[in-house]
Design an enzyme around this catalytic site. Structure first.
Site, mmCIF file in Angstrom:
data_model
loop_
_atom_site.group_PDB
_atom_site.id
_atom_site.type_symbol
_atom_site.label_atom_id
_atom_site.label_comp_id
_atom_site.label_asym_id
_atom_site.label_seq_id
_atom_site.Cartn_x
_atom_site.Cartn_y
_atom_site.Cartn_z
ATOM 1 N N HIS A 201 0.820 -1.068 0.326
ATOM 2 C CA HIS A 201 -0.058 -0.193 -0.302
ATOM 3 C C HIS A 201 0.861 1.244 0.232
ATOM 4 O O HIS A 201 0.406 2.312 -0.013
ATOM 5 C CB HIS A 201 -1.119 0.135 1.063
ATOM 6 C CG HIS A 201 -0.429 0.605 2.174
ATOM 7 N ND1 HIS A 201 0.125 -0.909 3.117
ATOM 8 C CD2 HIS A 201 -0.207 1.676 3.398
ATOM 9 C CE1 HIS A 201 1.263 -0.471 4.013
ATOM 10 N NE2 HIS A 201 0.513 1.309 3.940
HETATM 11 C C1 UD1 Z 1 -1.765 5.497 5.774
HETATM 12 C C2 UD1 Z 1 -0.737 5.805 6.477
HETATM 13 C C3 UD1 Z 1 0.302 4.822 6.494
HETATM 14 C C4 UD1 Z 1 -0.534 3.513 6.847
HETATM 15 C C5 UD1 Z 1 -1.670 3.149 6.247
HETATM 16 C C6 UD1 Z 1 -1.706 1.390 6.793
HETATM 17 C C7 UD1 Z 1 0.310 8.579 6.528
HETATM 18 C C8 UD1 Z 1 0.578 9.705 5.528
HETATM 19 N N1 UD1 Z 1 -0.364 6.920 6.074
HETATM 20 O O1 UD1 Z 1 -1.590 5.312 4.205
HETATM 21 O O2 UD1 Z 1 1.182 5.304 7.103
HETATM 22 O O3 UD1 Z 1 0.983 2.919 6.626
HETATM 23 O O4 UD1 Z 1 -2.968 3.719 6.725
HETATM 24 O O5 UD1 Z 1 -3.324 0.730 6.399
HETATM 25 O O6 UD1 Z 1 -0.960 8.487 7.620
HETATM 26 N N2 UD1 Z 1 -9.236 5.112 1.644
HETATM 27 C C9 UD1 Z 1 -10.418 4.417 1.622
HETATM 28 N N3 UD1 Z 1 -10.854 3.911 2.895
HETATM 29 C C10 UD1 Z 1 -10.163 4.080 4.051
HETATM 30 C C11 UD1 Z 1 -9.339 4.539 4.145
HETATM 31 C C12 UD1 Z 1 -8.355 5.337 3.065
HETATM 32 O O7 UD1 Z 1 -11.028 4.083 0.443
HETATM 33 O O8 UD1 Z 1 -11.383 3.529 5.101
HETATM 34 C C13 UD1 Z 1 -8.727 5.185 0.565
HETATM 35 C C14 UD1 Z 1 -8.477 6.667 -0.360
HETATM 36 O O9 UD1 Z 1 -8.747 6.286 -1.403
HETATM 37 C C15 UD1 Z 1 -7.059 7.330 0.325
HETATM 38 C C16 UD1 Z 1 -6.422 6.545 -0.126
HETATM 39 O O10 UD1 Z 1 -7.349 5.137 0.493
HETATM 40 O O11 UD1 Z 1 -7.413 8.306 -0.074
HETATM 41 C C17 UD1 Z 1 -5.191 6.960 0.927
HETATM 42 O O12 UD1 Z 1 -5.850 6.151 2.640
HETATM 43 P P1 UD1 Z 1 -4.848 7.084 3.639
HETATM 44 O O13 UD1 Z 1 -4.783 7.352 5.232
HETATM 45 O O14 UD1 Z 1 -4.229 8.690 3.327
HETATM 46 O O15 UD1 Z 1 -3.606 7.054 3.178
HETATM 47 P P2 UD1 Z 1 -3.020 5.067 3.649
HETATM 48 O O16 UD1 Z 1 -2.302 4.381 2.283
HETATM 49 O O17 UD1 Z 1 -4.481 4.577 3.832
#
Ligand code: UD1
Length: 381
Positions: A201
């Site tokens: 991820h």
């Molecule tokens: C975040 C953390 C990362 C961690 C990871 C675990 C930061 C910078 N990154 O990354 O350190 O390893 O979580 O999972 O804080 N999304 C969904 N549903 C959700 C959450 C996210 O669909 O419940 C999708 C959205 O499109 C979002 C993308 O995932 O834009 C990324 O989510 P985000 O929280 O920004 O970062 P992660 O890649 O999850």
């Protein structure tokens, strides 16, 4: 003592759970409140973890959702500032290195509220990682830095942080894992024979079409000799769809795609696997505890102890296949895992962290000797 325990994203929940439970058992001393920023919000990235970890519904829920780094960080700060004004906590406790960790710390510290950072001191020395920025900022301003491994103390000292603010406590995430081990037997495994678990991820691995496509090319041949189970983060699924790469994965008969799994199911699948192929931080630690080979598709790790005292190896696209074959042939067995990754940090059978190792600052006070880890805030208050 009133505490706000902040969690925002999937890897935070298993770190906050043991702390919340230990504090809840001593209501005469602690009033812990759970704050969920809503950085992760899908049920299988959030609510399922609260259920599996036996956590109550959060007392405060910010619902910040997804967004760019600036948008997400700012949204958490605005809500956290308002909550701190309203609740006037004695301490804010943050865990890990996600955007919510840094944002909650910034908001609280600027209001003069003391902040404790659990999992402090980890460094990848790679500032292209958003988490590295979050770690550096959080550690530079938080009041109490609780480290999971002694390299964390060294990193903080090198950065000029006074020893009094640093305390090596061990890895609290392992407390959640140990607590959940007896429940894992009830979970059905995804396949009956040998299999590997894949998770990916990191933006550096999944956000660019070229990199992701090369990654898949490196992983596919492994599935020819070891079926692979791939619970997919929403970021990764979105990227695979965007770059039209899902058909390649679906075409392989031994690649099994799943949505993200809850804590218990995922831990059971990991425990039952022959190896993990991952870019996650937490899985490097969990496989070390479970003594399962872990091939980490990254150039660096903020958790080097999982290499020196565990089962982790950093691998490249070029050597992944060879390393996977090697891992099939030699079971990686290390007698001793890292120090204090034993599931007994908080509320664990009355063992005191102070008895087990020397800590600087207020931790050294003799009257604190019999206290459990969950009481550290009282010790320094
Ligand atoms: C975040 C953390 C990362 C961690 C990871 C675990 C930061 C910078 N990154 O990354 O350190 O390893 O979580 O999972 O804080 N999304 C969904 N549903 C959700 C959450 C996210 O669909 O419940 C999708 C959205 O499109 C979002 C993308 O995932 O834009 C990324 O989510 P985000 O929280 O920004 O970062 P992660 O890649 O999850």
């Amino acid at each position: 003592m009133k505490l706000l325990l902040v969690a925002g994203a999937r890897p935070n929940f298993m770190k906050i759970a043991p702390i919340y439970r230990a504090m809840s058992k001593k209501p005469e001393r602690f009033q812990p409140y759970l704050v969920h920023t809503g950085q992760h919000y899908d049920p299988n990235m959030s609510a399922d973890f609260f259920r599996d970890l036996n956590l109550p519904t959060p007392h405060f829920f910010f619902e910040v959702g997804s967004g760019s780094h600036g948008v997400q960080t700012a949204a958490v700060m605005v809500k956290m500032e308002a909550l701190c004004f309203a609740e006037k906590p004695d301490w804010v406790v943050v865990v890990g290195d996600v955007n919510s960790t840094m944002a909650a710390t910034l908001a609280a510290v600027k209001l003069g509220i003391r902040v404790a950072h659990v999992e402090a001191g980890l460094r990848s020395r790679d500032r292209r990682m958003p988490e590295e920025i979050n770690r550096i900022v959080t550690d530079s301003i938080a009041d109490l830095l609780l480290t999971p491994s002694r390299d964390g103390d060294d990193n903080l000292i090198q950065e000029g942080i006074p020893k009094e603010r640093i305390c090596f406590v061990g890895n609290v995430m392992i407390d959640s894992l140990v607590a959940t081990l007896p429940l894992l037997e009830k979970v059905s495994l995804p396949l009956s024979g040998d299999y590997g678990v894949v998770t990916l991820h990191r933006p550096s691995n999944v956000d660019q079409s070229d990199t992701l496509s090369q990654l898949l090319k490196a992983i596919l041949p492994i599935a020819d000799f070891l079926p692979l189970v791939f619970p997919m983060h929403p970021r990764t699924r979105a990227a695979l769809e965007r770059f039209d790469l899902l058909p390649q994965l679906n075409a392989h008969p031994h690649i099994h795609l799943y949505p993200p799994q809850g804590y218990q199911t995922f831990m059971a699948w990991l425990k039952g696997s022959r190896m993990a192929i991952t870019d996650s931080g937490g899985i490097q630690e969990e496989t070390t505890f479970l003594k399962i080979p872990c091939l980490t598709l990254r150039e660096n790790t903020e958790r080097p102890i999982t290499i020196t005292h565990g089962t982790n190896q950093l691998v490249t696209l070029e050597n992944l296949l060879t390393k996977a074959k090697e891992a099939m042939e030699h079971q990686v067995l290390k007698e001793n895992g890292p120090e204090f990754w034993d599931g007994r940090l908080v509320g664990g059978a009355g063992r005191s962290v102070l008895k087990r190792h020397g800590c600087g600052g207020a931790w050294g006070r003799p009257e604190a000797e019999n206290r459990q880890w969950g009481e550290w805030l009282l010790v320094i208050a």
